[in-house]
Design an enzyme around this catalytic site. Sequence first.
Site, short mmCIF file in Angstrom:
data_model
loop_
_atom_site.label_atom_id
_atom_site.label_comp_id
_atom_site.label_asym_id
_atom_site.label_seq_id
_atom_site.Cartn_x
_atom_site.Cartn_y
_atom_site.Cartn_z
N ASN A 109 62.92 -1.73 31.70
CA ASN A 109 64.28 -2.74 31.73
C ASN A 109 65.02 -1.42 30.83
O ASN A 109 66.14 -3.14 30.46
CB ASN A 109 63.21 -3.84 30.69
CG ASN A 109 62.68 -5.24 31.45
OD1 ASN A 109 63.17 -5.19 32.87
ND2 ASN A 109 61.57 -5.80 31.27
N ASN A 132 58.87 -8.32 33.09
CA ASN A 132 58.71 -9.33 32.04
C ASN A 132 59.70 -10.60 32.19
O ASN A 132 60.77 -10.54 31.64
CB ASN A 132 59.10 -9.10 30.79
CG ASN A 132 57.67 -8.49 29.52
OD1 ASN A 132 56.81 -9.42 30.56
ND2 ASN A 132 58.05 -7.23 29.95
N THR A 241 52.43 0.49 28.01
CA THR A 241 53.75 -0.40 28.30
C THR A 241 53.42 -1.59 29.91
O THR A 241 52.32 -0.62 30.57
CB THR A 241 55.12 -0.34 28.28
OG1 THR A 241 55.06 0.59 29.38
CG2 THR A 241 55.62 0.56 27.16
N THR A 242 53.89 -2.37 29.94
CA THR A 242 53.70 -3.37 31.28
C THR A 242 54.44 -2.21 32.38
O THR A 242 54.00 -2.16 33.21
CB THR A 242 54.73 -4.27 31.53
OG1 THR A 242 54.72 -5.24 30.18
CG2 THR A 242 54.78 -5.02 32.58
N GLY A 243 55.30 -1.18 31.81
CA GLY A 243 55.47 -0.14 32.91
C GLY A 243 54.84 0.74 33.53
O GLY A 243 54.32 1.26 34.82
N TRP A 263 64.21 4.79 30.59
CA TRP A 263 64.73 5.07 29.31
C TRP A 263 64.58 4.82 28.02
O TRP A 263 64.94 4.26 27.79
CB TRP A 263 66.65 5.62 29.60
CG TRP A 263 66.27 6.38 29.00
CD1 TRP A 263 67.30 6.07 27.75
CD2 TRP A 263 67.37 7.64 29.90
NE1 TRP A 263 67.56 7.18 27.26
CE2 TRP A 263 67.46 8.17 28.33
CE3 TRP A 263 66.45 8.43 30.43
CZ2 TRP A 263 68.01 9.64 28.18
CZ3 TRP A 263 66.67 10.16 30.14
CH2 TRP A 263 67.64 10.57 28.96
N TYR A 276 68.44 -0.95 24.25
CA TYR A 276 66.82 -1.39 24.36
C TYR A 276 66.23 -1.31 25.70
O TYR A 276 65.68 -1.70 26.77
CB TYR A 276 66.57 -1.70 22.97
CG TYR A 276 64.58 -1.81 24.06
CD1 TYR A 276 63.93 -0.44 23.80
CD2 TYR A 276 63.99 -3.24 24.12
CE1 TYR A 276 63.10 -0.32 23.85
CE2 TYR A 276 62.67 -3.00 23.47
CZ TYR A 276 62.16 -1.63 23.66
OH TYR A 276 60.46 -1.98 23.61
N HIS A 277 66.96 -2.77 26.08
CA HIS A 277 67.08 -3.86 27.35
C HIS A 277 68.17 -3.88 28.01
O HIS A 277 69.51 -4.14 27.27
CB HIS A 277 66.23 -5.35 27.37
CG HIS A 277 64.66 -5.44 26.48
ND1 HIS A 277 64.22 -6.32 25.63
CD2 HIS A 277 64.19 -4.32 27.08
CE1 HIS A 277 63.12 -6.63 25.79
NE2 HIS A 277 62.86 -4.97 26.70
N HIS A 293 53.40 0.31 20.96
CA HIS A 293 53.17 1.27 22.46
C HIS A 293 53.94 2.55 22.50
O HIS A 293 54.98 3.41 20.95
CB HIS A 293 54.66 0.24 23.40
CG HIS A 293 54.52 -0.83 24.42
ND1 HIS A 293 52.86 -0.72 24.96
CD2 HIS A 293 55.08 -1.69 24.07
CE1 HIS A 293 53.23 -1.38 25.45
NE2 HIS A 293 53.97 -2.74 24.45
N1 CTP Z 1 61.37 0.46 29.07
C1 CTP Z 1 61.82 1.68 29.34
N2 CTP Z 1 62.58 2.10 27.96
C2 CTP Z 1 63.29 0.68 27.41
C3 CTP Z 1 62.80 -0.26 27.93
C4 CTP Z 1 61.58 -0.38 28.65
O1 CTP Z 1 60.90 2.31 29.58
N3 CTP Z 1 64.43 0.95 26.77
C5 CTP Z 1 59.76 0.57 30.08
C6 CTP Z 1 58.98 0.30 30.06
O2 CTP Z 1 58.05 0.98 30.48
C7 CTP Z 1 58.53 -0.79 29.70
C8 CTP Z 1 58.76 -1.58 30.95
O3 CTP Z 1 60.28 -1.03 31.01
O4 CTP Z 1 57.55 -1.13 29.64
C9 CTP Z 1 59.54 -2.94 30.87
O5 CTP Z 1 59.96 -2.99 29.27
P1 CTP Z 1 59.74 -4.06 28.24
O6 CTP Z 1 59.70 -5.46 29.39
O7 CTP Z 1 60.28 -4.04 27.17
O8 CTP Z 1 58.24 -4.41 28.72
P2 CTP Z 1 57.08 -4.12 26.92
O9 CTP Z 1 57.09 -3.49 25.73
O10 CTP Z 1 55.60 -3.77 27.86
O11 CTP Z 1 56.92 -5.35 26.84
P3 CTP Z 1 56.51 -6.09 25.52
O12 CTP Z 1 57.86 -5.49 24.89
O13 CTP Z 1 56.64 -7.79 25.73
O14 CTP Z 1 55.77 -5.60 24.97
#
Ligand code: CTP
Length: 319
Positions: A109, A132, A241-243, A263, A276-277, A293
């Site tokens: 994301n 997510n 992490t989910t990823g 990233w 971030y997202h 994480h």
């Molecule tokens: N990710 C990434 N860099 C970011 C944001 C996300 O590499 N800036 C990757 C991570 O592997 C992440 C996945 O994309 O697990 C999905 O993003 P997110 O929904 O933010 O997942 P989580 O952080 O795992 O979920 P949560 O915040 O609910 O713990």
Amino acid sequence: KANPKPLVSEGEDKSPASPSYSNNTTKLSSDNWTFNRSLSNLIRKNILRFFDPERDISILKGTLKPGDVIHYIFDRQSTTNISENLYRLLPTVSPMKNQHHRHCAIVGNSGILLNSSCGPEIDSYDFVIRCNLAPVEEYAGDVGRRTNLVTMNPSVVQRAFQDLASEEWRERFLQRLRGLSGSVLWIPAFMAKGGEERVEWAIRLILLHTVDVHTAFPSLRLLHAVRGYWLTNNVQIKRPTTGLLMYTMATRFCEEIHLYGFWPFPQDSQGKPVKYHYYDTLTYTYTSHASPHTMPLEFRTLSSLHRQGALRLHTGSCD
Ligand code: CTP
């Protein structure tokens, strides 16, 4: 530039050396990437020593009954009960049974996807995994639309759908789910306490509106097994992490795995700001303070696998 279709033919493999996870640089080169089939096969085999993603992707109906007590994985002293509704949504067989795909995309994301124009490329994979319930319609040119499996942490119900508190938010949630028709919706309901009501609200809507998704609830051993695999390879990840969970599981179902939207850094390789997202206003302080994480460590690990050809990280634009 990046073409997800066959990158090497059979027999062009590099040697089947063990994977190395310990390179410290995050520099990626994508021009001369070739798929290392034997290394990817070896990783699959090693992961299977810890767990079988086909089985552990979901608890099955036959293995428990309504009312059974579950201990949360990260909060062992806290428990919840299997509700009637959750039980109804447990699959009877693994939703990934006998599924094998040649080219898979896992879409993280990160804001790095914005202006990437990677949508059509992502949509051309055989199997697309997303995280997510990230929105796709408004960002289709950059992230694509195709979804075969999508995760939903309970926190998403609160963060992205306002706890389904009004008719408008419930409708938005249903709209997002309707766009998934036939995909797997993977709900880690028993990781950490605090999300049980949110999961129940979501489940009730799915049942009430007979939404066409295959729900899956990860087995209670999945997280420990994933962590165990990476620990054994000297990657000290407390909470994957989910990823990373998706990559580890996808090795079972996919030959060639391509990652987009991974990233976890506030700037791109040219120093330009990166959200971030790609779709909301969360900031990087979220990962550094509140989140358990260790995304940059995960990223270094994935970069190392990219350099060895076991997976491919796409961090640039696709046009
Ligand atoms: N990710 C990434 N860099 C970011 C944001 C996300 O590499 N800036 C990757 C991570 O592997 C992440 C996945 O994309 O697990 C999905 O993003 P997110 O929904 O933010 O997942 P989580 O952080 O795992 O979920 P949560 O915040 O609910 O713990």
